[in-house]
Write an enzyme that holds these catalytic residues in place. Sequence first.
Site, short mmCIF file in Angstrom:
data_model
loop_
_atom_site.label_atom_id
_atom_site.label_comp_id
_atom_site.label_asym_id
_atom_site.label_seq_id
_atom_site.Cartn_x
_atom_site.Cartn_y
_atom_site.Cartn_z
N LYS A 276 -0.76 6.88 7.68
CA LYS A 276 -1.67 8.00 7.92
C LYS A 276 -2.80 7.58 8.86
O LYS A 276 -3.15 6.41 8.91
CB LYS A 276 -2.32 8.42 6.58
CG LYS A 276 -1.40 9.15 5.63
CD LYS A 276 -2.16 9.56 4.37
CE LYS A 276 -1.27 10.29 3.39
NZ LYS A 276 -0.78 11.60 3.87
N ARG A 350 7.75 13.58 -3.22
CA ARG A 350 9.00 14.23 -3.61
C ARG A 350 10.04 13.22 -4.07
O ARG A 350 10.89 13.51 -4.91
CB ARG A 350 9.51 15.10 -2.46
CG ARG A 350 9.85 14.34 -1.21
CD ARG A 350 9.88 15.22 0.02
NE ARG A 350 8.54 15.58 0.50
CZ ARG A 350 8.29 16.37 1.54
NH1 ARG A 350 9.29 16.90 2.22
NH2 ARG A 350 7.05 16.63 1.92
N1 BES Z 1 -0.24 13.08 -0.57
C1 BES Z 1 0.16 13.72 0.63
C2 BES Z 1 -0.23 15.18 0.70
C3 BES Z 1 -1.71 15.48 0.76
C4 BES Z 1 -2.34 15.58 1.98
C5 BES Z 1 -2.42 15.71 -0.39
C6 BES Z 1 -3.69 15.88 2.02
C7 BES Z 1 -3.76 16.02 -0.35
C8 BES Z 1 -4.40 16.10 0.86
C9 BES Z 1 1.68 13.64 0.79
O1 BES Z 1 2.27 12.50 0.26
C10 BES Z 1 1.97 13.65 2.24
O2 BES Z 1 1.60 12.71 2.89
N2 BES Z 1 2.61 14.70 2.73
C11 BES Z 1 2.93 14.82 4.08
C12 BES Z 1 4.37 15.24 4.20
C13 BES Z 1 4.92 15.15 5.59
C14 BES Z 1 5.02 13.71 6.01
C15 BES Z 1 6.28 15.81 5.62
C16 BES Z 1 2.00 15.87 4.69
O3 BES Z 1 1.66 16.84 4.02
O4 BES Z 1 1.57 15.67 5.81
MN MN Z 2 2.26 10.92 1.66
#
Ligand code: BES
Ligand code: MN
Length: 500
Positions: A276, A350
């Site tokens: 990230k 997931r």
């Molecule tokens: N934990 C994150 C989602 C999240 C983002 C929660 C911001 C709270 C605040 C999750 O694991 C994630 O990184 N999701 C990605 C999925 C994508 C890579 C398909 C996302 O939402 O960007």
């Molecule tokens: Mn994630």
Amino acid sequence: MTDALKLGFGPFAAPARGVLVVFCDDGLTFGAATRKALGRTADLVARAAKAERFTGKKGASLLLIVPEGLKVARLLVIGTGKVADLKQQDLVKLGGGAMGKLPVTTAEATIFAELPVGAMKPEQAADLAQGVQLRAYAFDRYKTKRKDDETPPEKRSIIVAVGDVAGARKAFVSRDAVLGGVLMARDLVNEPANVLYPEEFARRALVLKKAGVAVEVLDVKAMKKLGMNALLGVGQGSMRESRVVVMRWNGGKAGEAPIAFIGKGVCFDTGGISIKPAASMEDMKADIAGAACVVGLMQALAARKAKVNVMGLIGCVENMPDGNAQRPGDIVTSMSGQTIEIINTDAEGRLVLADVIWYAAKRFKPKFMIDLATLTGAIIVALGQEYAGMFTNNDELATRLTKVGEATGEKVWRMPLAPEYDKMIDSKFADMKNTGGSRWGGAITAAQFIKRFVDDKTPWAHLDIAGTGFDSRHSDINRSWGSGWGVRLLDKLVADFYER
Ligand code: BES
Ligand code: MN
Ligand code: ZN
């Protein structure tokens, strides 16, 4: 009793110290006990109200300092608006609002739980008291300094004055149990990831044994044996070992199928190799909000001895980039036997849920399942921080969740599932891939992924709480970053529809 601060119930009596809190409606009318306590000071209140243009609107307030005729240092008058319009949730909010209006110096306060029509009913006074406690919570265990004039929460004491003291105390027992669950969930979400790693999370869940919950912890060896490779793949880049915690509360009929709640517990989500950006990455200590809710809920249900059989399962992992971390392109075989191509290691929640949900269904054959996860940024784009996204294969569950959502203020909004979205996660090399290929409909493709691990006959709901689990809009009953979202919602779902 759960203590954000010291709180007790007592009879209506004009206090000699601290702050006196009283309520009036939008006609500036007080109840009889309040009028008696105010005596001639009521004239002063009327003048102050006029000067401040205070009309008793819901949530409005008027503060008088060293009010002539009273012994207290301050008198706080809070408007209720039209009394006939007050719903249960409004009393919780009223309590939270009152707590919020108390100056930070306050050491002692007495809240008159009275409406113009008379003393609040025991349940109403108990709701008010719960609101006070929900608002009073602050996560300050890592603060070594405090503002000079501030009274620390543990040194504050509040008396809720009521007509029926014994009745209010009795009604508060179950509210106190739920409060304990909410505060536990908030603590877990607020805790930093260097403290709260999977093993430590499991240890905190073990505390529920004290409330009579059976707790079992699966370590990596046990998970390998079960074939939970989707979950294990996420955790393999971390120095911290993954854990699954299984909690059981048997308050219902012997042998009756349980309800199962499943939570995502990613103790820290760096994104892994698909790392990230740095901005706000610190927020990802909250990627356990789903699991925190499940633990808090189990605590609440056990503490109030809910007459229901319920399982709580959480998958705890840390998603880190490392020489041993999972790579994009890797293919893992989940416990269900279905294979998954990892496209993005940041779509890890997931993967964790896939194995825990499958395991929960196979081992416990639940009546229905609800999972909670801070799963996608996309749900925040869709719904903001007010509603959680709800995906479900069952209309009855949808209706019930919507209803208790409105009642508790922890609201859910139903989102679609459809074969067209399901197709988007088909993979060239495996049974499925872990992202939808584009960002569009990201919360939906994530839900479709989870759905592949739920058999069609089991009612199931998935709540995407990425927008509500933390950093949500501060409200009358919450000033904490970790919101404890979902404990009150699901406690009410169980209480209203599933207790025998
Ligand atoms: N934990 C994150 C989602 C999240 C983002 C929660 C911001 C709270 C605040 C999750 O694991 C994630 O990184 N999701 C990605 C999925 C994508 C890579 C398909 C996302 O939402 O960007
Ligand atoms: Mn994630
Ligand atoms: Zn995540």
